[in-house]
Scaffold this active site. Structure first.
Site, mmCIF file in Angstrom:
data_model
loop_
_atom_site.group_PDB
_atom_site.id
_atom_site.type_symbol
_atom_site.label_atom_id
_atom_site.label_comp_id
_atom_site.label_asym_id
_atom_site.label_seq_id
_atom_site.Cartn_x
_atom_site.Cartn_y
_atom_site.Cartn_z
ATOM 1 N N CYS A 2 0.816 -1.212 0.000
ATOM 2 C CA CYS A 2 0.000 0.000 0.000
ATOM 3 C C CYS A 2 0.854 1.268 0.000
ATOM 4 O O CYS A 2 1.959 1.269 0.528
ATOM 5 C CB CYS A 2 -0.873 0.031 1.240
ATOM 6 S SG CYS A 2 -1.886 -1.413 1.417
ATOM 7 N N ARG A 27 5.166 -0.053 -5.978
ATOM 8 C CA ARG A 27 5.182 -0.843 -4.747
ATOM 9 C C ARG A 27 4.242 -2.050 -4.842
ATOM 10 O O ARG A 27 4.303 -2.941 -4.018
ATOM 11 C CB ARG A 27 4.759 0.041 -3.573
ATOM 12 C CG ARG A 27 5.743 1.164 -3.290
ATOM 13 C CD ARG A 27 5.152 2.142 -2.308
ATOM 14 N NE ARG A 27 4.865 1.526 -1.042
ATOM 15 C CZ ARG A 27 5.683 1.495 -0.004
ATOM 16 N NH1 ARG A 27 6.861 2.062 -0.103
ATOM 17 N NH2 ARG A 27 5.333 0.920 1.119
ATOM 18 N N TRP A 73 -3.044 -2.647 -1.428
ATOM 19 C CA TRP A 73 -2.656 -4.038 -1.721
ATOM 20 C C TRP A 73 -3.484 -4.866 -0.768
ATOM 21 O O TRP A 73 -3.289 -4.803 0.449
ATOM 22 C CB TRP A 73 -1.172 -4.190 -1.434
ATOM 23 C CG TRP A 73 -0.489 -5.318 -2.133
ATOM 24 C CD1 TRP A 73 -0.175 -5.398 -3.446
ATOM 25 C CD2 TRP A 73 0.009 -6.523 -1.530
ATOM 26 N NE1 TRP A 73 0.492 -6.567 -3.702
ATOM 27 C CE2 TRP A 73 0.628 -7.279 -2.547
ATOM 28 C CE3 TRP A 73 0.016 -7.040 -0.244
ATOM 29 C CZ2 TRP A 73 1.213 -8.513 -2.330
ATOM 30 C CZ3 TRP A 73 0.604 -8.269 -0.018
ATOM 31 C CH2 TRP A 73 1.194 -8.988 -1.054
ATOM 32 N N ASN A 99 -2.022 2.194 5.830
ATOM 33 C CA ASN A 99 -1.152 1.070 5.458
ATOM 34 C C ASN A 99 -0.931 0.241 6.711
ATOM 35 O O ASN A 99 -0.758 0.804 7.790
ATOM 36 C CB ASN A 99 0.219 1.572 4.991
ATOM 37 C CG ASN A 99 0.168 2.251 3.651
ATOM 38 O OD1 ASN A 99 -0.868 2.275 2.995
ATOM 39 N ND2 ASN A 99 1.287 2.813 3.241
ATOM 40 N N GLY A 100 -0.886 -1.066 6.564
ATOM 41 C CA GLY A 100 -0.611 -1.912 7.729
ATOM 42 C C GLY A 100 -1.803 -2.801 8.045
ATOM 43 O O GLY A 100 -2.756 -2.880 7.263
ATOM 44 N N GLU A 484 19.580 -16.669 -6.644
ATOM 45 C CA GLU A 484 19.045 -15.380 -7.069
ATOM 46 C C GLU A 484 18.597 -15.438 -8.534
ATOM 47 O O GLU A 484 17.601 -14.818 -8.907
ATOM 48 C CB GLU A 484 20.091 -14.273 -6.824
ATOM 49 C CG GLU A 484 19.718 -12.892 -7.345
ATOM 50 C CD GLU A 484 18.436 -12.283 -6.775
ATOM 51 O OE1 GLU A 484 17.879 -12.834 -5.791
ATOM 52 O OE2 GLU A 484 17.969 -11.276 -7.329
ATOM 53 N N LYS A 488 14.812 -14.538 -9.726
ATOM 54 C CA LYS A 488 14.475 -13.534 -10.740
ATOM 55 C C LYS A 488 13.545 -14.147 -11.778
ATOM 56 O O LYS A 488 12.555 -13.553 -12.168
ATOM 57 C CB LYS A 488 15.721 -13.005 -11.466
ATOM 58 C CG LYS A 488 16.566 -11.995 -10.754
ATOM 59 C CD LYS A 488 16.008 -10.602 -10.689
ATOM 60 C CE LYS A 488 15.195 -10.334 -9.479
ATOM 61 N NZ LYS A 488 15.672 -10.454 -8.164
ATOM 62 N N GLU A 491 10.036 -14.784 -10.277
ATOM 63 C CA GLU A 491 9.344 -13.538 -9.948
ATOM 64 C C GLU A 491 8.729 -12.869 -11.172
ATOM 65 O O GLU A 491 7.595 -12.419 -11.136
ATOM 66 C CB GLU A 491 10.340 -12.521 -9.362
ATOM 67 C CG GLU A 491 10.605 -12.634 -7.893
ATOM 68 C CD GLU A 491 11.619 -11.588 -7.441
ATOM 69 O OE1 GLU A 491 11.336 -10.911 -6.463
ATOM 70 O OE2 GLU A 491 12.691 -11.448 -8.077
ATOM 71 N N HIS A 507 20.752 -36.144 -5.363
ATOM 72 C CA HIS A 507 20.008 -36.551 -4.170
ATOM 73 C C HIS A 507 18.515 -36.241 -4.288
ATOM 74 O O HIS A 507 17.820 -36.174 -3.285
ATOM 75 C CB HIS A 507 20.590 -35.864 -2.929
ATOM 76 C CG HIS A 507 22.015 -36.248 -2.675
ATOM 77 N ND1 HIS A 507 22.391 -37.542 -2.366
ATOM 78 C CD2 HIS A 507 23.163 -35.531 -2.725
ATOM 79 C CE1 HIS A 507 23.711 -37.585 -2.217
ATOM 80 N NE2 HIS A 507 24.197 -36.382 -2.441
ATOM 81 N N LYS A 606 6.937 -4.353 -3.788
ATOM 82 C CA LYS A 606 8.326 -3.918 -3.693
ATOM 83 C C LYS A 606 8.791 -3.883 -2.243
ATOM 84 O O LYS A 606 9.906 -4.265 -1.919
ATOM 85 C CB LYS A 606 8.454 -2.519 -4.315
ATOM 86 C CG LYS A 606 9.851 -1.937 -4.280
ATOM 87 C CD LYS A 606 10.733 -2.650 -5.263
ATOM 88 C CE LYS A 606 12.177 -2.233 -5.207
ATOM 89 N NZ LYS A 606 13.044 -3.314 -5.699
HETATM 90 C C1 G6P Z 1 10.065 -8.008 -1.494
HETATM 91 C C2 G6P Z 1 10.586 -7.667 -2.878
HETATM 92 C C3 G6P Z 1 11.929 -8.342 -3.119
HETATM 93 C C4 G6P Z 1 12.911 -7.983 -2.011
HETATM 94 C C5 G6P Z 1 12.334 -8.307 -0.635
HETATM 95 C C6 G6P Z 1 13.199 -7.714 0.485
HETATM 96 O O1 G6P Z 1 9.696 -9.337 -1.444
HETATM 97 O O2 G6P Z 1 9.659 -8.063 -3.874
HETATM 98 O O3 G6P Z 1 12.453 -7.928 -4.364
HETATM 99 O O4 G6P Z 1 14.101 -8.668 -2.214
HETATM 100 O O5 G6P Z 1 11.043 -7.715 -0.485
HETATM 101 O O6 G6P Z 1 13.150 -6.316 0.396
HETATM 102 P P1 G6P Z 1 14.182 -5.334 1.042
HETATM 103 O O7 G6P Z 1 13.644 -3.973 0.731
HETATM 104 O O8 G6P Z 1 14.200 -5.618 2.513
HETATM 105 O O9 G6P Z 1 15.503 -5.578 0.417
#
Ligand code: G6P
Length: 611
Positions: A2, A27, A73, A99-100, A484, A488, A491, A507, A606
């Protein structure tokens, strides 16, 4: 997640609110809305879906100089028009965005219903606004007084709140507990937002609210107070407000710009921190003396998502160079397993946004038990940056696309700097220190070289974009790179992807390796290369297409792999920073080929400011 924007001043509020919401889009959200106060009444428009759905509803001109806006959100209740914020009380006297998550909402809902409120949404936010209106009417309170009373006496949970009322038409009231609220100070105008990006076009002067603080804004100024109504005299800080940092820079996607910005952003992360005189690194805000570094017995890195994977890579670097046992763990898991906090452990919190709830909660748990937390954060002035005991900023600039790229690389850059510092304090020679500084210094240039491989990587991504599943494998330093890379791909392209240490394939996962599952193998030149090539043989024997990413000229790799992406030779310790970029491009082009919403992938946000 949000987002909040609020404006009071001399300009028309509505265009500023919608432009602010546009900045907050990244976000992640599923509905949006605004309320403005105009001639003793509140006017609200809100809509499920993207911002354009809201904009299509708005009249050409809305005459008002004060208002609030929100991107939601969904948490309590589906993403519908009804559940979208702002929420108003039944007499339309107060409008509020939040928000929250409010935890004791059932109790609060019961009180609101008993007091005669009619609730029209499923949200916790509407309950708050109804209770506020009831209190204002019953006890003749101002909006600020009523909000303070409600939050102090009855609300448990996290919130960032902005509210306006019809009878204080140029006043905005704010409150914060666990969810960011930032005041933007202008000339004859004041703003507030949950994120600096929404303020960047208006002002560079900001005030971060702390948990337990409320604020009242009028065009003439702001006043921050505590729950006990004591004034906290906060002075605004200046932030780097270049609004162009939030542009796509002429590209179709923020993600693309952010991938291609990495040579520059990483160079900024490293800038001024390589100390060639003593063959070590300089990190200003550590708040740790060399004698403290010498006493360390362990390093524990905490983060979520890509930050966790950067942490795993960083733990490798630190342990390797300093010979201090180091590991990384998901912040939320760490926090809930009643961890032992040791005085001679360096706890490191990694976060791009500096607002991730789980990371913040882990930090607070460590500090409550007396531990020292070092923050590695991108967002200047964010909650984590303010709460940690020592800190290193990444200086990667704002990252807008939901999936992390440049901040991830800068996290690795900072961790490499820290690993060299710890290493030079404890274990490694000046010669090895000098060599590592050179290696690190050359990484931005080597990333530029990887970026020139884009046409080849794009073609490979297009070839395999039909795949339902992909495997990423690597060993030791290459394993976090594989993690990672898989992150990616899943995601942004929604292709199922898993990462394994190459040694683990036999395994279990080999059972799933077929001609239909492309395998991406990360093969840095190292002592383990021969063994990793053995894993490549295993994969090929099952008929899977193999994409090898390597800086080695080992002949067997080109004989076995279907595609070889070459990266410039580098020390295995920093090779992850370089090879990771090739995997980002692979994920990006897979997602584009599949027509995905690259910058705002489904279900993801985000900055995850709730548990
Ligand atoms: C969310 C984002 C990720 C990010 C994670 C941690 O899940 O979608 O891309 O890596 O938060 O975020 P931060 O701001 O703590 O690095």
């Amino acid at each position: 997640m949000c987002g909040i924007i609020a404006y009071t001043g001399k300009q028309q509020a509505a265009p500023i609110l919608t432009a602010g919401l546009k900045q907050l889009e990244y976000r992640g959200y599923d509905s949006a809305g605004i309320t403005v106060s105009s001639r003793k009444r509140l006017r609200t428009w809100k809509s499920a879906g993207k911002l354009t759905a809201l904009q299509n509803q708005l009249p050409d001109s809305i005459n008002s100089n004060c208002g609030i806006g929100h991107t939601r959100w969904a948490t309590h209740g589906a993403p519908t028009d009804q559940n979208a914020h702002p929420h108003l009380d039944q007499n339309q006297t107060i409008s509020l965005v939040h928000n929250g998550i409010i935890e004791n909402i059932d109790t609060l809902r019961k009180s609101a219903l008993e007091a005669g409120a009619t609730l029209v949404s499923e949200t916790d936010t509407e309950v708050l606004v109804q209770l506020l209106a009831i209190a204002i009417k019953k006890h003749s309170l101002t909006l600020l007084q009523a909000l303070r009373q409600l939050l102090k006496q009855g609300v448990i949970g996290t919130y960032g709140i902005a509210a306006i009322s019809f009878d204080q038409p140029d006043t905005i009231v704010l409150a914060r507990s666990g969810s960011p609220v930032i005041i933007g100070v202008g000339d004859g105008e004041m703003l507030a937002a949950s994120d600096l990006s929404a303020l960047s076009r208006h002002t560079r002067e900001v005030v971060h609210l702390d948990d337990g603080e409320l604020a009242e804004l009028t065009p003439a100024g702001f006043e921050v107070t505590t729950m006990e109504a004591h004034r906290t005299d906060k002075t605004p800080m200046m932030v780097d407000g270049n609004p162009d940092q939030y542009d796509k820079g002429g590209h179709t996607h923020y993600l693309y710009r952010e991938i291609f910005d990495q040579p520059k952003t990483l160079a900024r992360t490293l800038s001024g921190r390589l100390d060639t005189r003593f063959n070590t690194t300089k990190l200003g805000g550590l708040n740790l003396q060399p004698s403290d570094l010498l006493k360390l017995k362990r390093v524990k890195i905490l983060g979520c998502g890509s930050a966790l994977y950067a942490g795993l890579a960083g733990a490798n670097m630190i342990e390797n160079l300093s010979r201090i046992p180091a590991d990384a763990e998901a912040a939320a898991e760490f926090r809930y397993r009643n961890p032992i906090i040791e005085p001679e452990t360096l706890y490191i919190a990694l976060s791009q946004s500096g607002e991730t709830f789980d990371t913040l909660a882990a930090i607070r748990e460590i500090q409550r038990k007396g531990g020292f937390v070092l923050g590695i954060v991108n967002s200047v002035g964010s909650t984590i940056a303010r709460e940690v005991n020592g800190g290193i900023y990444m200086h990667a600039g704002p990252e807008v696309s939901v999936a992390s790229t440049k901040a991830y690389t800068s996290m690795l850059g900072v961790l490499a700097l820290l690993a060299i510092l710890l290493g030079r304090t404890r274990d490694i020679s000046p010669q090895r220190g000098a060599q590592l500084l050179q290696e690190l210094d050359s990484v931005p240039g080597k990333i530029s070289a990887v970026l020139t491989e884009e046409p080849q990587i794009k073609a490979i991504a297009e070839t395999y974009s039909h795949a339902h599943s992909a495997f990423f494998v690597g060993r030791t330093t290459a394993y976090p790179v594989a993690l990672e890379g898989a992150q990616k791909l899943k995601e942004i392209s929604y292709i199922h992807a898993e990462a394994y240490p190459a040694s683990e394939l036999k395994h279990g996962p080999l059972a799933l390796v077929t001609a239909e599952t492309p395998c991406i193998i990360v093969l840095p030149e190292s002592d383990l290369l021969a063994k990793s090539v053995g894993s490549l043989e295993e994969i090929k024997a099952r008929g899977a297409p193999v994409i090898a990413i390597t800086d080695s000229d080992n002949k067997r790799i080109s004989q076995l792999a279907d595609h070889v992406i070459r990266t410039p030779p580098a020390d295995p310790l920093v090779q992850g920073l370089i090879m990771g970029v090739a995997l980002q491009l692979f994920a990006y082009h897979s997602a584009v080929t599949l027509g995905r919403d690259v910058d705002q992938p489904r279900n993801l946000a985000k900055s995850v400011t709730v548990e």
